[in-house]
Design a protein around this motif. Structure first.
Motif, PDB file in Angstrom:
ATOM      1  N   GLU A  80       0.821  -1.210   0.000  1.00  0.00           N
ATOM      2  CA  GLU A  80       0.000   0.000   0.000  1.00  0.00           C
ATOM      3  C   GLU A  80       0.856   1.261   0.000  1.00  0.00           C
ATOM      4  OE1 GLU A  80      -3.850   1.979   2.311  1.00  0.00           O
ATOM      5  OE2 GLU A  80      -3.114  -0.030   2.866  1.00  0.00           O
ATOM      6  N   GLU A  81       2.008   1.231   0.676  1.00  0.00           N
ATOM      7  CA  GLU A  81       2.845   2.420   0.736  1.00  0.00           C
ATOM      8  C   GLU A  81       3.465   2.761  -0.628  1.00  0.00           C
ATOM      9  OE1 GLU A  81       5.321  -1.112   2.180  1.00  0.00           O
ATOM     10  OE2 GLU A  81       3.270  -0.361   2.364  1.00  0.00           O
ATOM     11  N   GLU A  82       3.463   1.791  -1.549  1.00  0.00           N
ATOM     12  CA  GLU A  82       4.002   2.030  -2.892  1.00  0.00           C
ATOM     13  C   GLU A  82       2.895   2.275  -3.918  1.00  0.00           C
ATOM     14  OE1 GLU A  82       6.210  -1.475  -3.681  1.00  0.00           O
ATOM     15  OE2 GLU A  82       7.721  -1.094  -2.132  1.00  0.00           O
ATOM     16  N   ARG A  83       1.657   2.174  -3.477  1.00  0.00           N
ATOM     17  CA  ARG A  83       0.509   2.203  -4.386  1.00  0.00           C
ATOM     18  C   ARG A  83       0.452   3.462  -5.250  1.00  0.00           C
ATOM     19  NH1 ARG A  83      -4.975   3.255  -1.397  1.00  0.00           N
ATOM     20  NH2 ARG A  83      -3.965   5.309  -1.362  1.00  0.00           N
ATOM     21  N   ASP A  84       0.490   4.637  -4.623  1.00  0.00           N
ATOM     22  CA  ASP A  84       0.325   5.881  -5.364  1.00  0.00           C
ATOM     23  C   ASP A  84       1.437   6.076  -6.381  1.00  0.00           C
ATOM     24  OD1 ASP A  84      -1.514   5.961  -3.277  1.00  0.00           O
ATOM     25  OD2 ASP A  84      -1.397   8.140  -3.104  1.00  0.00           O
ATOM     26  N   GLN A  85       2.660   5.834  -5.955  1.00  0.00           N
ATOM     27  CA  GLN A  85       3.792   6.019  -6.853  1.00  0.00           C
ATOM     28  C   GLN A  85       3.703   5.083  -8.052  1.00  0.00           C
ATOM     29  OE1 GLN A  85       7.584   5.403  -4.991  1.00  0.00           O
ATOM     30  NE2 GLN A  85       8.759   5.980  -6.809  1.00  0.00           N
ATOM     31  N   LEU A  86       3.338   3.841  -7.800  1.00  0.00           N
ATOM     32  CA  LEU A  86       3.219   2.861  -8.873  1.00  0.00           C
ATOM     33  C   LEU A  86       2.128   3.260  -9.858  1.00  0.00           C
ATOM     34  CD1 LEU A  86       4.150   0.112  -9.993  1.00  0.00           C
ATOM     35  CD2 LEU A  86       2.446  -0.970  -8.519  1.00  0.00           C
ATOM     36  N   TYR A  87       0.992   3.729  -9.328  1.00  0.00           N
ATOM     37  CA  TYR A  87      -0.114   4.107 -10.203  1.00  0.00           C
ATOM     38  C   TYR A  87       0.266   5.313 -11.059  1.00  0.00           C
ATOM     39  CZ  TYR A  87      -4.870   5.036 -11.801  1.00  0.00           C
ATOM     40  OH  TYR A  87      -5.984   5.225 -12.589  1.00  0.00           O
ATOM     41  N   HIS A  88       0.840   6.339 -10.446  1.00  0.00           N
ATOM     42  CA  HIS A  88       1.209   7.545 -11.196  1.00  0.00           C
ATOM     43  C   HIS A  88       2.329   7.271 -12.193  1.00  0.00           C
ATOM     44  CE1 HIS A  88      -1.488  10.204  -9.173  1.00  0.00           C
ATOM     45  NE2 HIS A  88      -0.972   9.978  -7.976  1.00  0.00           N
ATOM     46  N   TYR A  89       3.163   6.296 -11.889  1.00  0.00           N
ATOM     47  CA  TYR A  89       4.206   5.909 -12.841  1.00  0.00           C
ATOM     48  C   TYR A  89       3.581   5.229 -14.059  1.00  0.00           C
ATOM     49  CZ  TYR A  89       8.328   3.607 -14.797  1.00  0.00           C
ATOM     50  OH  TYR A  89       9.322   3.168 -15.648  1.00  0.00           O
ATOM     51  N   THR A  90       2.545   4.432 -13.818  1.00  0.00           N
ATOM     52  CA  THR A  90       1.884   3.695 -14.908  1.00  0.00           C
ATOM     53  C   THR A  90       0.960   4.594 -15.711  1.00  0.00           C
ATOM     54  OG1 THR A  90       1.940   1.712 -13.513  1.00  0.00           O
ATOM     55  CG2 THR A  90       0.507   1.657 -15.445  1.00  0.00           C
ATOM     56  N   TYR A  91       0.198   5.438 -15.014  1.00  0.00           N
ATOM     57  CA  TYR A  91      -0.758   6.338 -15.668  1.00  0.00           C
ATOM     58  C   TYR A  91      -0.380   7.774 -15.334  1.00  0.00           C
ATOM     59  CZ  TYR A  91      -3.533   2.077 -16.138  1.00  0.00           C
ATOM     60  OH  TYR A  91      -3.956   0.805 -16.441  1.00  0.00           O
ATOM     61  N   THR A  92       0.146   8.486 -16.311  1.00  0.00           N
ATOM     62  CA  THR A  92       0.568   9.869 -16.093  1.00  0.00           C
ATOM     63  C   THR A  92      -0.623  10.816 -16.199  1.00  0.00           C
ATOM     64  OG1 THR A  92       1.113  10.058 -18.452  1.00  0.00           O
ATOM     65  CG2 THR A  92       2.887   9.412 -16.946  1.00  0.00           C
ATOM     66  N   HIS A  93      -0.414  12.073 -15.829  1.00  0.00           N
ATOM     67  CA  HIS A  93      -1.443  13.129 -15.887  1.00  0.00           C
ATOM     68  C   HIS A  93      -2.657  12.802 -15.015  1.00  0.00           C
ATOM     69  CE1 HIS A  93       1.007  14.660 -19.128  1.00  0.00           C
ATOM     70  NE2 HIS A  93       0.820  13.564 -19.838  1.00  0.00           N
ATOM     71  N   GLN A  94      -2.407  12.229 -13.857  1.00  0.00           N
ATOM     72  CA  GLN A  94      -3.478  11.891 -12.915  1.00  0.00           C
ATOM     73  C   GLN A  94      -3.319  12.665 -11.606  1.00  0.00           C
ATOM     74  OE1 GLN A  94      -5.994   9.542 -13.538  1.00  0.00           O
ATOM     75  NE2 GLN A  94      -5.239   9.307 -15.611  1.00  0.00           N
ATOM     76  N   VAL A 139      -5.695   8.215  -5.474  1.00  0.00           N
ATOM     77  CA  VAL A 139      -5.486   6.801  -5.780  1.00  0.00           C
ATOM     78  C   VAL A 139      -6.107   5.953  -4.668  1.00  0.00           C
ATOM     79  CG1 VAL A 139      -3.772   5.015  -6.242  1.00  0.00           C
ATOM     80  CG2 VAL A 139      -3.372   7.366  -7.038  1.00  0.00           C
ATOM     81  N   MET A 140      -6.829   4.915  -5.077  1.00  0.00           N
ATOM     82  CA  MET A 140      -7.478   4.001  -4.147  1.00  0.00           C
ATOM     83  C   MET A 140      -7.216   2.572  -4.612  1.00  0.00           C
ATOM     84  SD  MET A 140     -11.128   6.036  -3.731  1.00  0.00           S
ATOM     85  CE  MET A 140     -11.453   5.446  -2.078  1.00  0.00           C
TER      86      MET A 140
END
Length: 256
Positions: free
Chosen positions: A77-91, A96-97
């Motif tokens: 969970e602590e890596e969730r936001d970074q991983l998501y923003h790395y995969t999907y930019t301009h968010q 992130v949930m």
């Protein structure tokens, strides 16, 4: 009045509402104002739409945003936001949930507009969020155990197609494509089919909410093509007869 459950479906095509009203599910679309933001539309709907004037014990929001599926054993969970923003930019304006999909041994990471979430939090006490596709994935996963052949699924909604497959109690493939014609859809389906090494003679293609003429076109390349029929599959359950209700929302009510 205090009702039990409200489902809000939010996608690129707008806002849709459904409730259980005295034993029968009611479904209505909210006419969006394209000149204002989604959060502003939601705020206006809360102020004016009759289905939103009552209090609800539970509110479920189905969100159609890009989804990152992560195996549950490697999710942090602590890596969730970074991983998501790395995969999907301009968010950047998104919160992130994640939602755990226990039967699929996966975690679905998705995003919700921060302003929209605040509007709903100001109005309702208990609001939960899940990817719009969650109910479809779970249902098709359960169906995937029927028969000995590998299966590829394609679900059409909101001007796009979700393609996915399962193997060994987990996702084997999952992606979404913008499609406008049967030729677009068939191109992506056959590309995935080839990528997964599926057999055109024995393996199966299952279409849900299919595009016109797609089955006939697909049969030119894949021998076993099936079109999902909710009314037949669920013995004409009343929710499957509601005009315009998407399959993903039907499945939430059917699994309730």
């Amino acid at each position: 009045m205090n009702r039990q459950r409200l489902i809000i479906r939010i996608s690129r095509d707008g806002i849709a509402l459904s409730i259980n009203d005295e034993g029968a599910v009611r479904y209505e679309r909210y006419p969006m104002n394209s000149g204002i933001s989604l959060a502003a539309n939601m705020r206006e709907a809360l102020r004016t739409h009759l289905l939103l004037q009552d209090d609800y014990e539970r509110v479920l929001v189905l969100v159609d945003s890009p989804v990152l599926t992560v195996p549950v054993n490697v999710f942090r969970e602590e890596e969730r936001d970074q991983l998501y923003h790395y995969t999907y930019t301009h968010q950047e304006q998104q919160m992130v949930m994640h939602a755990i999909l226990p039967d699929l041994n996966a975690v679905a990471v998705f995003a919700v507009q921060k302003d929209l979430r605040q509007v709903l939090a100001d109005r309702f006490v208990r609001v939960s969020y899940q990817p719009l596709m969650s109910s479809v994935w779970r249902h098709m996963y359960q169906k995937s155990f029927t028969g000995p052949h590998a299966k590829l699924y394609a679900y059409f909604h909101d001007r796009k197609m979700e393609v996915f497959s399962f193997e060994h109690n987990r996702f084997k493939f999952q992606n979404a494509y913008a499609v406008a014609t049967p030729d677009d859809a068939l191109f992506y389906i056959l590309s995935v089919w080839k990528q997964l090494g599926m057999d055109p003679q024995s393996d199966e293609l299952h279409l849900a909410s299919q595009m016109p003429e797609l089955k006939e076109r697909a049969l030119e390349f894949v021998k076993r093509v099936f079109v999902n029929s909710p009314t037949g599959e669920f013995n004409r359950a009343p929710v499957t007869l509601i005009d315009g209700m998407p399959y993903d929302t039907m499945l939430v009510w059917l699994r309730s």
